[in-house]
Design a protein around this motif. Structure first.
Motif, short mmCIF file in Angstrom:
data_model
loop_
_atom_site.label_atom_id
_atom_site.label_comp_id
_atom_site.label_asym_id
_atom_site.label_seq_id
_atom_site.Cartn_x
_atom_site.Cartn_y
_atom_site.Cartn_z
N PRO A 1 35.43 123.59 30.05
CA PRO A 1 35.63 123.10 28.68
C PRO A 1 37.05 122.58 28.44
O PRO A 1 38.02 123.27 28.74
N SER A 2 37.14 121.39 27.90
CA SER A 2 38.46 120.80 27.63
C SER A 2 39.22 121.59 26.59
O SER A 2 40.47 121.58 26.56
N CYS A 3 38.50 122.32 25.73
CA CYS A 3 39.16 123.09 24.67
C CYS A 3 40.05 124.19 25.23
O CYS A 3 40.96 124.67 24.54
N LEU B 1 48.58 117.48 31.45
CA LEU B 1 47.38 118.30 31.34
C LEU B 1 46.88 118.33 29.90
O LEU B 1 45.68 118.20 29.64
N ARG B 2 47.79 118.49 28.96
CA ARG B 2 47.41 118.50 27.55
C ARG B 2 46.87 117.13 27.12
O ARG B 2 45.92 117.04 26.34
N ASN B 3 47.49 116.06 27.61
CA ASN B 3 47.01 114.72 27.28
C ASN B 3 45.58 114.51 27.76
O ASN B 3 44.78 113.85 27.10
N LEU B 4 45.28 115.07 28.91
CA LEU B 4 43.93 114.97 29.45
C LEU B 4 42.92 115.62 28.50
O LEU B 4 41.85 115.05 28.23
N ALA B 5 43.28 116.78 27.99
CA ALA B 5 42.38 117.48 27.06
C ALA B 5 42.22 116.69 25.76
O ALA B 5 41.11 116.58 25.22
N GLU C 1 38.97 113.09 22.19
CA GLU C 1 38.84 111.84 21.44
C GLU C 1 37.58 111.07 21.85
O GLU C 1 36.98 110.37 21.03
N LYS C 2 37.20 111.22 23.11
CA LYS C 2 36.01 110.54 23.61
C LYS C 2 34.74 111.36 23.38
O LYS C 2 33.65 110.95 23.80
N GLY C 3 34.91 112.50 22.75
CA GLY C 3 33.76 113.35 22.49
C GLY C 3 33.29 114.12 23.71
O GLY C 3 32.16 114.63 23.74
N GLN C 4 34.15 114.24 24.72
CA GLN C 4 33.79 114.96 25.94
C GLN C 4 34.16 116.44 25.79
O GLN C 4 35.30 116.76 25.48
#
Length: 262
Positions: free
Chosen positions: A171-173, A209-213, A218-221
């Protein structure tokens, strides 16, 4: 079967420090360390006592409610009665044979440290997201193929160690957790050039790493994949054909990612 000797016979006290060579009471009664340090250390109990672990847990709950439960290397396959010990702050279960954690683990509202490294966990209960006091989570060396998105609700989580599992996405969260300052993941070693497994908020790669999340959100992933992480953490384009996975555990990750089964 004799209980295997551990490399570190220390006992973790209620303040998180280690006290070597704790004196243990005889029989299945509480270790002396419990009454002295609010600590229940079952990793040093004789092997013939381990099947009676539930009795030990009940005594701890009735007598004084241990703040630390240390059962490293105790060959446990099931946790019974642990969620009745509501005063536990540290739960240390490294080096056992656990395949799951209690679904009602959220009852341990004071739990700040959970270490279940080197077990056989194949899943984590979603209720872990309700552990609002949790600051340190170590689940390295298990058989997880995924982790619940609910972990992103552990807003006080400071240290998260995920290496040595089998998931191809997470999970990106988790990366966006506000208190997170240390994050470890095997995937970092496949960046070009390779990075340390553990990244900290003071390191130069933390922003990437934070930018990736944030980009994923933003893309709803809701999930970040193996290839996304390696791409984002590399200083040059990642050639997946040149990646060499040097362990059996990671062979399945590389194969799934390279074939696009993310």
């Amino acid at each position: 079967e004799a209980m295997a000797e551990t490399d570190d016979p220390a006992v973790v006290d209620s303040e998180g420090s280690f006290a070597p060579d704790a004196d243990l009471s005889e029989g299945i009664g509480m270790p002396a360390a419990v009454s002295m340090r609010s600590t229940l250390d079952v990793s040093q109990l004789p092997s013939d006592i381990l099947p009676k672990l539930k009795t030990v847990v009940q005594e701890a709950r009735q007598d004084m409610g241990a703040e630390v439960f240390d059962a490293r290397g105790s060959r446990l396959t099931v946790l019974s009665g642990i969620t009745d010990m509501l005063g536990i702050c540290q739960l240390i279960l490294d080096g056992n044979r656990l395949t799951s954690l209690p679904e009602d683990i959220h009852r341990l509202e004071k739990l700040s440290t959970l270490s279940v490294a080197d077990n056989r966990l194949t899943s984590l209960p979603a209720s872990m997201g309700r552990l609002q006091a949790l600051r340190h989570l170590r689940i390295t060396g298990n058989m997880l193929e995924s982790v619940p998105e609910e972990l992103g609700q552990c807003v006080n989580l400071d240290t998260l160690s995920l290496e040595g599992n089998r998931f191809t996405a997470f999970p990106s969260c988790l990366i966006a957790l506000p208190a997170l300052t240390q994050f470890s993941l095997d995937w970092f070693r496949y960046a070009q050039p390779s990075l340390p497994i553990m990244l900290t908020s003071t390191g130069s790669w933390w922003a990437a790493l934070r930018n990736l999340a944030e980009t994923a959100a933003e893309k709803g992933q809701t999930l970040i994949t193996f290839q996304q992480v390696v791409d984002a953490m590399s200083q040059r384009a990642w050639d997946k054909d040149q990646v060499v996975v040097d362990s059996r555990i990671w062979a399945s990750i590389h194969r799934a990612s390279s074939e696009g089964h993310e």
